[in-house]
Design a protein around this motif. Structure first.
Motif, PDB file in Angstrom:
ATOM      1  N   THR A  83       0.855  -1.186   0.000  1.00 19.23           N
ATOM      2  CA  THR A  83       0.000   0.000   0.000  1.00 19.23           C
ATOM      3  C   THR A  83       0.892   1.236   0.000  1.00 19.23           C
ATOM      4  OG1 THR A  83      -1.604  -1.246   1.320  1.00 19.23           O
ATOM      5  CG2 THR A  83      -1.950   1.127   1.146  1.00 19.23           C
ATOM      6  N   PRO A  84       1.291   1.705  -1.171  1.00 25.11           N
ATOM      7  CA  PRO A  84       2.230   2.821  -1.250  1.00 25.11           C
ATOM      8  C   PRO A  84       1.682   4.088  -0.597  1.00 25.11           C
ATOM      9  CG  PRO A  84       2.030   1.722  -3.363  1.00 25.11           C
ATOM     10  CD  PRO A  84       0.933   1.183  -2.506  1.00 25.11           C
ATOM     11  N   SER A  85       2.555   4.779   0.125  1.00 24.27           N
ATOM     12  CA  SER A  85       2.187   6.039   0.782  1.00 24.27           C
ATOM     13  C   SER A  85       3.478   6.749   1.167  1.00 24.27           C
ATOM     14  CB  SER A  85       1.353   5.769   2.038  1.00 24.27           C
ATOM     15  OG  SER A  85       2.166   5.200   3.060  1.00 24.27           O
ATOM     16  N   GLY A  86       3.340   7.868   1.844  1.00 26.23           N
ATOM     17  CA  GLY A  86       4.512   8.577   2.330  1.00 26.23           C
ATOM     18  C   GLY A  86       5.341   7.743   3.286  1.00 26.23           C
ATOM     19  N   ALA A  87       4.720   6.736   3.901  1.00 26.69           N
ATOM     20  CA  ALA A  87       5.440   5.869   4.841  1.00 26.69           C
ATOM     21  C   ALA A  87       6.514   5.038   4.147  1.00 26.69           C
ATOM     22  CB  ALA A  87       4.461   4.950   5.567  1.00 26.69           C
ATOM     23  N   CYS A  88       6.432   4.903   2.814  1.00 27.93           N
ATOM     24  CA  CYS A  88       7.433   4.123   2.078  1.00 27.93           C
ATOM     25  C   CYS A  88       8.833   4.716   2.234  1.00 27.93           C
ATOM     26  CB  CYS A  88       7.073   4.063   0.596  1.00 27.93           C
ATOM     27  SG  CYS A  88       5.534   3.166   0.238  1.00 27.93           S
ATOM     28  N   ARG A  89       8.909   6.023   2.514  1.00 28.35           N
ATOM     29  CA  ARG A  89      10.224   6.655   2.660  1.00 28.35           C
ATOM     30  C   ARG A  89      11.002   6.070   3.834  1.00 28.35           C
ATOM     31  NH1 ARG A  89       7.012  11.287   1.723  1.00 28.35           N
ATOM     32  NH2 ARG A  89       7.046  11.783   3.955  1.00 28.35           N
ATOM     33  N   HIS A  90      10.279   5.522   4.799  1.00 29.79           N
ATOM     34  CA  HIS A  90      10.930   4.995   5.992  1.00 29.79           C
ATOM     35  C   HIS A  90      10.884   3.466   6.055  1.00 29.79           C
ATOM     36  CE1 HIS A  90      10.799   9.165   7.221  1.00 29.79           C
ATOM     37  NE2 HIS A  90       9.495   9.164   7.070  1.00 29.79           N
ATOM     38  N   CYS A  91      10.459   2.831   4.980  1.00 33.07           N
ATOM     39  CA  CYS A  91      10.315   1.377   4.986  1.00 33.07           C
ATOM     40  C   CYS A  91      11.578   0.711   4.450  1.00 33.07           C
ATOM     41  CB  CYS A  91       9.112   0.960   4.139  1.00 33.07           C
ATOM     42  SG  CYS A  91       8.901  -0.838   4.045  1.00 33.07           S
ATOM     43  N   PRO A  92      12.164  -0.234   5.189  1.00 30.55           N
ATOM     44  CA  PRO A  92      13.379  -0.897   4.716  1.00 30.55           C
ATOM     45  C   PRO A  92      13.141  -1.835   3.537  1.00 30.55           C
ATOM     46  CG  PRO A  92      12.605  -1.926   6.731  1.00 30.55           C
ATOM     47  CD  PRO A  92      11.752  -0.714   6.519  1.00 30.55           C
ATOM     48  N   PHE A  93      11.869  -2.124   3.245  1.00 34.49           N
ATOM     49  CA  PHE A  93      11.550  -3.034   2.148  1.00 34.49           C
ATOM     50  C   PHE A  93      11.107  -2.281   0.883  1.00 34.49           C
ATOM     51  CE2 PHE A  93      10.031  -5.126   6.155  1.00 34.49           C
ATOM     52  CZ  PHE A  93      11.143  -5.929   6.328  1.00 34.49           C
ATOM     53  N   ALA A  94      11.197  -0.945   0.880  1.00 39.74           N
ATOM     54  CA  ALA A  94      10.659  -0.144  -0.222  1.00 39.74           C
ATOM     55  C   ALA A  94      11.312  -0.488  -1.559  1.00 39.74           C
ATOM     56  CB  ALA A  94      10.808   1.339   0.085  1.00 39.74           C
ATOM     57  N   ALA A  95      12.650  -0.608  -1.586  1.00 46.36           N
ATOM     58  CA  ALA A  95      13.344  -0.899  -2.848  1.00 46.36           C
ATOM     59  C   ALA A  95      12.953  -2.276  -3.362  1.00 46.36           C
ATOM     60  CB  ALA A  95      14.854  -0.808  -2.639  1.00 46.36           C
ATOM     61  N   GLU A  96      12.879  -3.237  -2.465  1.00 46.99           N
ATOM     62  CA  GLU A  96      12.475  -4.599  -2.839  1.00 46.99           C
ATOM     63  C   GLU A  96      11.049  -4.604  -3.382  1.00 46.99           C
ATOM     64  OE1 GLU A  96      11.482  -8.738  -0.427  1.00 46.99           O
ATOM     65  OE2 GLU A  96      12.881  -7.301   0.442  1.00 46.99           O
ATOM     66  N   CYS A  97      10.200  -3.824  -2.758  1.00 47.94           N
ATOM     67  CA  CYS A  97       8.800  -3.732  -3.170  1.00 47.94           C
ATOM     68  C   CYS A  97       8.690  -3.142  -4.572  1.00 47.94           C
ATOM     69  CB  CYS A  97       8.051  -2.872  -2.157  1.00 47.94           C
ATOM     70  SG  CYS A  97       6.271  -2.762  -2.411  1.00 47.94           S
ATOM     71  N   PHE A  98       9.463  -2.081  -4.826  1.00 49.81           N
ATOM     72  CA  PHE A  98       9.438  -1.447  -6.134  1.00 49.81           C
ATOM     73  C   PHE A  98       9.935  -2.403  -7.217  1.00 49.81           C
ATOM     74  CE2 PHE A  98      11.710   0.984  -9.426  1.00 49.81           C
ATOM     75  CZ  PHE A  98      10.614   1.629  -9.991  1.00 49.81           C
ATOM     76  N   LYS A  99      11.000  -3.142  -6.922  1.00 53.81           N
ATOM     77  CA  LYS A  99      11.533  -4.097  -7.899  1.00 53.81           C
ATOM     78  C   LYS A  99      10.514  -5.180  -8.233  1.00 53.81           C
ATOM     79  CE  LYS A  99      16.401  -3.548  -6.618  1.00 53.81           C
ATOM     80  NZ  LYS A  99      17.562  -4.186  -5.950  1.00 53.81           N
ATOM     81  N   LYS A 100       9.739  -5.585  -7.235  1.00 52.63           N
ATOM     82  CA  LYS A 100       8.784  -6.671  -7.429  1.00 52.63           C
ATOM     83  C   LYS A 100       7.523  -6.205  -8.147  1.00 52.63           C
ATOM     84  CE  LYS A 100       6.320 -10.323  -4.947  1.00 52.63           C
ATOM     85  NZ  LYS A 100       6.129 -11.000  -3.632  1.00 52.63           N
ATOM     86  N   PHE A 101       7.029  -5.039  -7.774  1.00 52.61           N
ATOM     87  CA  PHE A 101       5.718  -4.611  -8.273  1.00 52.61           C
ATOM     88  C   PHE A 101       5.774  -3.531  -9.349  1.00 52.61           C
ATOM     89  CE2 PHE A 101       4.810  -6.121  -3.898  1.00 52.61           C
ATOM     90  CZ  PHE A 101       3.980  -7.167  -4.226  1.00 52.61           C
ATOM     91  N   GLY A 102       6.922  -2.871  -9.511  1.00 55.48           N
ATOM     92  CA  GLY A 102       7.045  -1.898 -10.574  1.00 55.48           C
ATOM     93  C   GLY A 102       6.560  -0.507 -10.212  1.00 55.48           C
ATOM     94  N   SER A 103       6.553   0.364 -11.196  1.00 54.02           N
ATOM     95  CA  SER A 103       6.268   1.782 -10.988  1.00 54.02           C
ATOM     96  C   SER A 103       4.847   2.050 -10.512  1.00 54.02           C
ATOM     97  CB  SER A 103       6.536   2.574 -12.271  1.00 54.02           C
ATOM     98  OG  SER A 103       5.712   2.068 -13.321  1.00 54.02           O
ATOM     99  N   ALA A 104       3.930   1.105 -10.732  1.00 52.83           N
ATOM    100  CA  ALA A 104       2.556   1.310 -10.258  1.00 52.83           C
ATOM    101  C   ALA A 104       2.498   1.403  -8.744  1.00 52.83           C
ATOM    102  CB  ALA A 104       1.671   0.154 -10.727  1.00 52.83           C
ATOM    103  N   TYR A 105       3.564   0.940  -8.074  1.00 52.09           N
ATOM    104  CA  TYR A 105       3.565   0.939  -6.617  1.00 52.09           C
ATOM    105  C   TYR A 105       4.424   2.052  -6.042  1.00 52.09           C
ATOM    106  CZ  TYR A 105       0.783  -3.233  -6.318  1.00 52.09           C
ATOM    107  OH  TYR A 105      -0.259  -4.114  -6.400  1.00 52.09           O
ATOM    108  N   LEU A 106       4.758   3.051  -6.872  1.00 48.92           N
ATOM    109  CA  LEU A 106       5.444   4.214  -6.315  1.00 48.92           C
ATOM    110  C   LEU A 106       4.511   4.962  -5.389  1.00 48.92           C
ATOM    111  CD1 LEU A 106       7.360   5.685  -9.379  1.00 48.92           C
ATOM    112  CD2 LEU A 106       8.376   4.899  -7.246  1.00 48.92           C
ATOM    113  N   PRO A 107       4.979   5.411  -4.221  1.00 46.98           N
ATOM    114  CA  PRO A 107       4.110   6.167  -3.329  1.00 46.98           C
ATOM    115  C   PRO A 107       3.689   7.482  -3.945  1.00 46.98           C
ATOM    116  CG  PRO A 107       6.380   6.241  -2.579  1.00 46.98           C
ATOM    117  CD  PRO A 107       6.318   5.226  -3.684  1.00 46.98           C
ATOM    118  N   SER A 108       2.474   7.898  -3.669  1.00 47.66           N
ATOM    119  CA  SER A 108       1.938   9.115  -4.250  1.00 47.66           C
ATOM    120  C   SER A 108       2.348  10.348  -3.462  1.00 47.66           C
ATOM    121  CB  SER A 108       0.416   9.046  -4.319  1.00 47.66           C
ATOM    122  OG  SER A 108      -0.123   8.831  -3.033  1.00 47.66           O
ATOM    123  N   SER A 109       2.834  10.158  -2.211  1.00 46.26           N
ATOM    124  CA  SER A 109       3.224  11.312  -1.390  1.00 46.26           C
ATOM    125  C   SER A 109       4.414  10.959  -0.530  1.00 46.26           C
ATOM    126  CB  SER A 109       2.062  11.744  -0.515  1.00 46.26           C
ATOM    127  OG  SER A 109       1.664  10.701   0.359  1.00 46.26           O
TER     128      SER A 109
END
Length: 238
Positions: free
Chosen positions: A212-238
């Motif tokens: 569930t992408p959000s501003g909280a992704c900036r502090h998530c240690p799994f953010a890069a892994e999540c982006f690699k797996k799910f692609g640009s559709a999962y970029l946080p909106s804020s």
């Protein structure tokens, strides 16, 4: 069976995927400066209330955070000094573990309340951004726990933001506490149901616990892994 806490439920609400990785798969997260500092400051305040001298209390707080390289003695000391505390003013680190309903299969919730004195509770915050005590259900749940443990109908609960010496408080009545309990039990039962399905159909993990992408992704240690797996559709909106 999983025992819940406010932080676990809040994490699930923010991002079910991060909840799954941390609490179901047991993935380790690094100890950030904010986490280490909060741990140190809480221990320091606890020790001052228990009767330790300020310097001794701060040193014990620093040790509690394993002398994190980004956390200094002086920063801990400054925040502990800003707390409106005195020795033996109440009980610290009050632990509770309670079922969320009278059902024999009810999920349980646990937590540590920083300070309890009679029917008053305080949660210390070292955050850089203050917010209102009613902005989430943490203090409402703690008030509900105190009401159960102490047999009282009303509990005054407050957040105290140490950096700004700013307090946000509210007198929680039975309606307020019930609202927080309902929030917790609905989420806990939803998670329990999804965990049962996950055991039977592990291939559905990403559907059951989606990113569930959000501003909280900036502090998530799994953010890069999540982006690699799910692609640009999962970029946080804020």
């Amino acid at each position: 069976m999983m025992i819940y806490s406010f932080s676990r439920l809040s994490l699930y609400e923010t991002c079910p995927l991060r909840f799954r990785l941390k609490y179901i798969e047991g993935r380790e997260e690094p100890v950030t400066k904010a986490l280490a500092l909060g741990k140190a400051v809480h221990k320091g305040i606890e020790r001052v209330i228990s009767g330790d001298r300020h310097e001794e209390a701060v040193l014990k707080g620093w040790a509690e955070a394993d002398f994190h390289p980004e956390v200094s003695f002086d920063e801990i000391s400054e925040l502990v000094e800003k707390a409106p505390i005195c020795p033996h003013m109440g009980e610290t680190e009050v632990y509770f573990r309670l079922p969320l309903s009278d059902s024999p299969t009810a999920p349980e919730i646990q937590g540590y309340i920083d300070l309890v004195s009679g029917n008053v509770l305080v949660d210390w915050k070292s955050n850089r951004r203050p917010y209102g005590v009613l902005d989430n259900h943490q203090v409402g749940l703690y008030a509900w726990a105190v009401s159960r443990l102490r047999g009282v109908d009303q509990v005054e609960g407050s957040l105290y933001f140490l950096r700004y010496q700013k307090e946000s408080k509210h007198v929680f009545d039975s309606h307020d506490m019930e609202r927080s309990r309902q929030w917790a039990i609905v989420l806990a039962e939803k998670i329990d149901e999804k965990r049962l399905i996950l055991d039977l159909a592990p291939e559905k993990a990403d559907d059951l616990f989606p990113a569930t992408p959000s501003g909280a992704c900036r502090h998530c240690p799994f953010a890069a892994e999540c982006f690699k797996k799910f692609g640009s559709a999962y970029l946080p909106s804020s």
